[in-house]
Design a protein around this motif. Structure first.
Motif, PDB file in Angstrom:
ATOM      1  N   ARG A  13       0.625  -1.279  -0.002  1.00 26.91           N
ATOM      2  CA  ARG A  13      -0.140  -0.498   0.475  1.00 26.91           C
ATOM      3  C   ARG A  13       0.881   1.044  -0.188  1.00 26.91           C
ATOM      4  O   ARG A  13       2.051   0.968   0.966  1.00 26.91           O
ATOM      5  N   TYR A  14       0.546   1.910  -0.744  1.00 29.01           N
ATOM      6  CA  TYR A  14       1.031   3.505  -1.323  1.00 29.01           C
ATOM      7  C   TYR A  14       0.440   4.649  -0.875  1.00 29.01           C
ATOM      8  O   TYR A  14      -1.280   4.377  -1.258  1.00 29.01           O
ATOM      9  N   ARG A  15       1.436   5.491   0.146  1.00 27.47           N
ATOM     10  CA  ARG A  15      -0.004   7.155   0.102  1.00 27.47           C
ATOM     11  C   ARG A  15       1.020   7.881  -0.706  1.00 27.47           C
ATOM     12  O   ARG A  15       2.463   7.961  -0.324  1.00 27.47           O
ATOM     13  N   PRO A  16       0.082   8.914  -1.175  1.00 27.56           N
ATOM     14  CA  PRO A  16       0.806  10.077  -0.888  1.00 27.56           C
ATOM     15  C   PRO A  16       1.026  10.782   0.134  1.00 27.56           C
ATOM     16  O   PRO A  16       0.154  10.960   1.654  1.00 27.56           O
ATOM     17  N   VAL A  17       1.931  11.968  -0.028  1.00 26.98           N
ATOM     18  CA  VAL A  17       2.449  12.689   1.244  1.00 26.98           C
ATOM     19  C   VAL A  17       1.934  14.181   1.485  1.00 26.98           C
ATOM     20  O   VAL A  17       1.602  14.186   0.322  1.00 26.98           O
ATOM     21  N   ASN A  18       1.180  14.056   2.782  1.00 28.10           N
ATOM     22  CA  ASN A  18       0.569  15.755   3.302  1.00 28.10           C
ATOM     23  C   ASN A  18       1.839  16.853   2.693  1.00 28.10           C
ATOM     24  O   ASN A  18       2.527  16.579   4.160  1.00 28.10           O
ATOM     25  N   GLU A  19       1.708  17.467   2.348  1.00 27.55           N
ATOM     26  CA  GLU A  19       2.336  18.521   2.139  1.00 27.55           C
ATOM     27  C   GLU A  19       2.585  19.855   3.232  1.00 27.55           C
ATOM     28  O   GLU A  19       3.254  20.446   3.660  1.00 27.55           O
ATOM     29  N   LYS A  20       0.966  19.157   3.972  1.00 27.26           N
ATOM     30  CA  LYS A  20       1.119  20.508   5.178  1.00 27.26           C
ATOM     31  C   LYS A  20       2.435  20.192   6.666  1.00 27.26           C
ATOM     32  O   LYS A  20       3.205  20.832   7.322  1.00 27.26           O
ATOM     33  N   ASP A  21       1.859  18.218   6.692  1.00 28.14           N
ATOM     34  CA  ASP A  21       3.130  18.192   7.552  1.00 28.14           C
ATOM     35  C   ASP A  21       4.276  17.220   7.300  1.00 28.14           C
ATOM     36  O   ASP A  21       5.115  16.340   7.979  1.00 28.14           O
ATOM     37  N   GLY A  22       4.345  16.573   5.951  1.00 27.32           N
ATOM     38  CA  GLY A  22       5.284  15.739   5.632  1.00 27.32           C
ATOM     39  C   GLY A  22       4.781  14.146   5.702  1.00 27.32           C
ATOM     40  O   GLY A  22       5.393  13.863   5.749  1.00 27.32           O
ATOM     41  N   GLN A  23       3.552  14.063   6.484  1.00 26.09           N
ATOM     42  CA  GLN A  23       3.070  12.597   6.714  1.00 26.09           C
ATOM     43  C   GLN A  23       1.714  12.000   5.504  1.00 26.09           C
ATOM     44  O   GLN A  23       1.630  12.190   4.882  1.00 26.09           O
ATOM     45  N   PRO A  24       1.786  11.587   5.589  1.00 25.13           N
ATOM     46  CA  PRO A  24       1.245  10.107   4.814  1.00 25.13           C
ATOM     47  C   PRO A  24      -0.355  10.192   5.143  1.00 25.13           C
ATOM     48  O   PRO A  24      -0.552  10.728   6.165  1.00 25.13           O
ATOM     49  N   ASP A  25      -0.893  10.917   4.338  1.00 24.82           N
ATOM     50  CA  ASP A  25      -1.972  11.251   4.199  1.00 24.82           C
ATOM     51  C   ASP A  25      -2.966   9.416   4.453  1.00 24.82           C
ATOM     52  O   ASP A  25      -3.180   8.674   3.159  1.00 24.82           O
ATOM     53  N   ALA A  26      -3.642   9.153   5.424  1.00 24.77           N
ATOM     54  CA  ALA A  26      -4.521   8.122   5.757  1.00 24.77           C
ATOM     55  C   ALA A  26      -5.553   7.789   5.289  1.00 24.77           C
ATOM     56  O   ALA A  26      -6.060   6.884   4.744  1.00 24.77           O
ATOM     57  N   ASP A  27      -5.909   9.099   4.737  1.00 27.14           N
ATOM     58  CA  ASP A  27      -7.461   9.639   3.378  1.00 27.14           C
ATOM     59  C   ASP A  27      -7.437   8.477   2.308  1.00 27.14           C
ATOM     60  O   ASP A  27      -8.309   8.867   0.995  1.00 27.14           O
ATOM     61  N   GLN A  28      -5.936   8.501   1.755  1.00 31.13           N
ATOM     62  CA  GLN A  28      -5.978   8.088  -0.105  1.00 31.13           C
ATOM     63  C   GLN A  28      -4.862   6.819  -0.096  1.00 31.13           C
ATOM     64  O   GLN A  28      -3.946   7.205   1.130  1.00 31.13           O
ATOM     65  N   ALA A  29      -4.659   6.474  -0.948  1.00 27.51           N
ATOM     66  CA  ALA A  29      -3.892   4.521  -0.428  1.00 27.51           C
ATOM     67  C   ALA A  29      -3.881   4.402  -2.045  1.00 27.51           C
ATOM     68  O   ALA A  29      -4.949   4.215  -3.140  1.00 27.51           O
ATOM     69  N   VAL A  30      -3.363   3.916  -2.357  1.00 31.72           N
ATOM     70  CA  VAL A  30      -2.619   2.897  -3.532  1.00 31.72           C
ATOM     71  C   VAL A  30      -2.223   1.479  -3.215  1.00 31.72           C
ATOM     72  O   VAL A  30      -1.467   1.512  -2.649  1.00 31.72           O
ATOM     73  N   THR A  31      -2.940   0.190  -3.502  1.00 37.14           N
ATOM     74  CA  THR A  31      -2.782  -1.256  -3.385  1.00 37.14           C
ATOM     75  C   THR A  31      -2.762  -1.608  -4.444  1.00 37.14           C
ATOM     76  O   THR A  31      -3.621  -1.611  -5.121  1.00 37.14           O
ATOM     77  N   VAL A  32      -1.318  -1.874  -4.182  1.00 42.99           N
ATOM     78  CA  VAL A  32      -0.801  -3.879  -4.985  1.00 42.99           C
ATOM     79  C   VAL A  32      -1.887  -4.866  -4.942  1.00 42.99           C
ATOM     80  O   VAL A  32      -2.191  -5.123  -4.077  1.00 42.99           O
ATOM     81  N   LEU A  33      -3.115  -4.901  -6.153  1.00 45.38           N
ATOM     82  CA  LEU A  33      -4.005  -6.123  -6.043  1.00 45.38           C
ATOM     83  C   LEU A  33      -3.033  -7.515  -6.536  1.00 45.38           C
ATOM     84  O   LEU A  33      -3.223  -8.784  -6.153  1.00 45.38           O
ATOM     85  N   ALA A  34      -2.743  -7.401  -7.229  1.00 50.17           N
ATOM     86  CA  ALA A  34      -1.526  -8.202  -8.344  1.00 50.17           C
ATOM     87  C   ALA A  34      -1.150  -7.767  -9.204  1.00 50.17           C
ATOM     88  O   ALA A  34      -1.224  -6.668  -9.770  1.00 50.17           O
ATOM     89  N   TRP A  35       0.294  -8.166  -9.578  1.00 56.03           N
ATOM     90  CA  TRP A  35       1.807  -7.269  -9.977  1.00 56.03           C
ATOM     91  C   TRP A  35       2.286  -9.049 -11.061  1.00 56.03           C
ATOM     92  O   TRP A  35       3.341  -9.535  -9.711  1.00 56.03           O
ATOM     93  N   ASP A  36       1.935  -9.353 -12.237  1.00 59.10           N
ATOM     94  CA  ASP A  36       2.067 -10.223 -12.629  1.00 59.10           C
ATOM     95  C   ASP A  36       2.600  -9.984 -13.986  1.00 59.10           C
ATOM     96  O   ASP A  36       1.136 -10.226 -14.828  1.00 59.10           O
ATOM     97  N   ARG A  37       3.596  -8.962 -14.551  1.00 57.57           N
ATOM     98  CA  ARG A  37       3.231  -8.643 -15.695  1.00 57.57           C
ATOM     99  C   ARG A  37       3.035  -9.300 -17.731  1.00 57.57           C
ATOM    100  O   ARG A  37       2.085  -9.609 -18.225  1.00 57.57           O
ATOM    101  N   HIS A  38       3.298 -11.354 -16.653  1.00 53.07           N
ATOM    102  CA  HIS A  38       3.012 -11.860 -17.968  1.00 53.07           C
ATOM    103  C   HIS A  38       1.147 -12.522 -17.578  1.00 53.07           C
ATOM    104  O   HIS A  38       0.547 -13.576 -18.828  1.00 53.07           O
ATOM    105  N   ARG A  39       0.714 -12.120 -16.454  1.00 51.88           N
ATOM    106  CA  ARG A  39      -0.496 -12.497 -16.259  1.00 51.88           C
ATOM    107  C   ARG A  39      -1.369 -11.033 -16.276  1.00 51.88           C
ATOM    108  O   ARG A  39      -2.138 -10.980 -16.303  1.00 51.88           O
ATOM    109  N   GLU A  40      -1.087 -10.618 -14.419  1.00 52.64           N
ATOM    110  CA  GLU A  40      -2.162  -9.694 -14.253  1.00 52.64           C
ATOM    111  C   GLU A  40      -1.699  -8.111 -13.667  1.00 52.64           C
ATOM    112  O   GLU A  40      -0.913  -8.660 -12.637  1.00 52.64           O
ATOM    113  N   THR A  41      -1.600  -7.646 -13.817  1.00 58.08           N
ATOM    114  CA  THR A  41      -1.330  -6.773 -12.901  1.00 58.08           C
ATOM    115  C   THR A  41      -2.790  -5.603 -12.723  1.00 58.08           C
ATOM    116  O   THR A  41      -3.193  -5.230 -13.366  1.00 58.08           O
TER     117      THR A  41
END
Length: 264
Positions: free
Chosen positions: A63-91
């Protein structure tokens, strides 16, 4: 039921160039170095505005989160999550956002799936918006689902294929008061361009079912005009930006995509 249809002419996307973009993006992601939560491009340049908050890089559950510009901390309200990562099958990636507004809490989820990044065949996009809090909150949400048959798109755009009338791009938009189905079919146009026809069928739901025919009888021409103008505007934007981009290949394309990742 309401029916809308409009055709636009678009600058083409070469299949080889599209596949090169997909491969390059996978190469860039897999080439990132991870130092704790921080990500760096090859050569040591930090990837700004994004940190790894959970899991292992590019593993399912990461899980990846953007950094909040105000305090430099990860934004708990936004996230990108990897469900699958196999370029020969499914991303597959999931993008989630949360708005904790007391008046109307809103949660959105968007999932993108791609089959076989090495030779892209199919792609799906689903997006859901859920709201709560007010009595009318259910009317602010909905779902969108799109399916793109990449194996059929370019043959259709070239006027080939066993089913020339089949739609390589289909979708549904579902709301509490209406459901729309969308089909997009590309056909060849002069100069190697694409002549793309978009058709939309809308059906009312719940108490809006009997009201939709009345609304179309009163505002039908305005709805058709607004639909056509929106597609024409999108086509102008596409045609203005795409030709210069598809001329970039190899290291130039890689630099362009890297620059997009480094942009603030």
């Amino acid at each position: 039921m309401a029916r809308l249809q409009h055709t636009v002419t678009l600058a083409p996307v070469p299949r080889r160039w599209f596949e090169s973009c997909v491969t390059t993006l996978h190469d860039l992601a897999e080439g990132l170095d991870v130092e704790g939560a921080y990500l760096r491009l090859p050569g040591g340049r930090p990837l700004p505005g994004l940190v790894l908050s959970e899991g292992s890089h590019l593993r399912p559950g990461a899980r990846y989160r953007p950094v909040n510009e105000k305090d430099g901390q990860p934004d708990a309200d936004q996230a990108v999550t990897v469900l699958a990562w196999d370029r020969h099958r499914e991303t597959a990636l999931e993008v989630g956002t949360l708005d904790e507004d007391p008046a109307h809490r809103a949660e959105s989820t968007c999932v993108l799936r791609l089959v076989n990044a090495a030779r892209p065949r199919e792609a799906w996009l689903s997006a859901t918006l859920r709201t709560s809090g007010e009595k009318r909150s259910k009317y602010l949400g909905g779902t969108v689902r799109l399916h793109l048959d990449l194996g059929a798109w370019w043959p259709s755009a070239a006027g080939r294929g066993r089913r020339p009338l089949a739609a390589p791009l289909t979708g549904t938009l579902t709301h509490a008061l209406a459901r729309a189905t969308v089909t997009v079919v590309p056909r060849p146009a002069p100069g190697g361009r694409w002549r793309v026809t978009v058709k939309v069928r809308v059906r009312g739901r719940s108490f809006a079912r009997p009201l939709l025919p009345v609304a179309m009888a009163v505002m039908g021409r305005r709805a058709h005009r607004a639909f056509a103008e929106a597609l024409d505007d999108a086509a102008r934007e596409w045609n203005g930006r795409l030709p210069a981009l598809v001329r970039k290949e190899g290291e130039e394309l890689r630099a362009e995509l890297t620059g997009a990742l480094l942009a603030p």
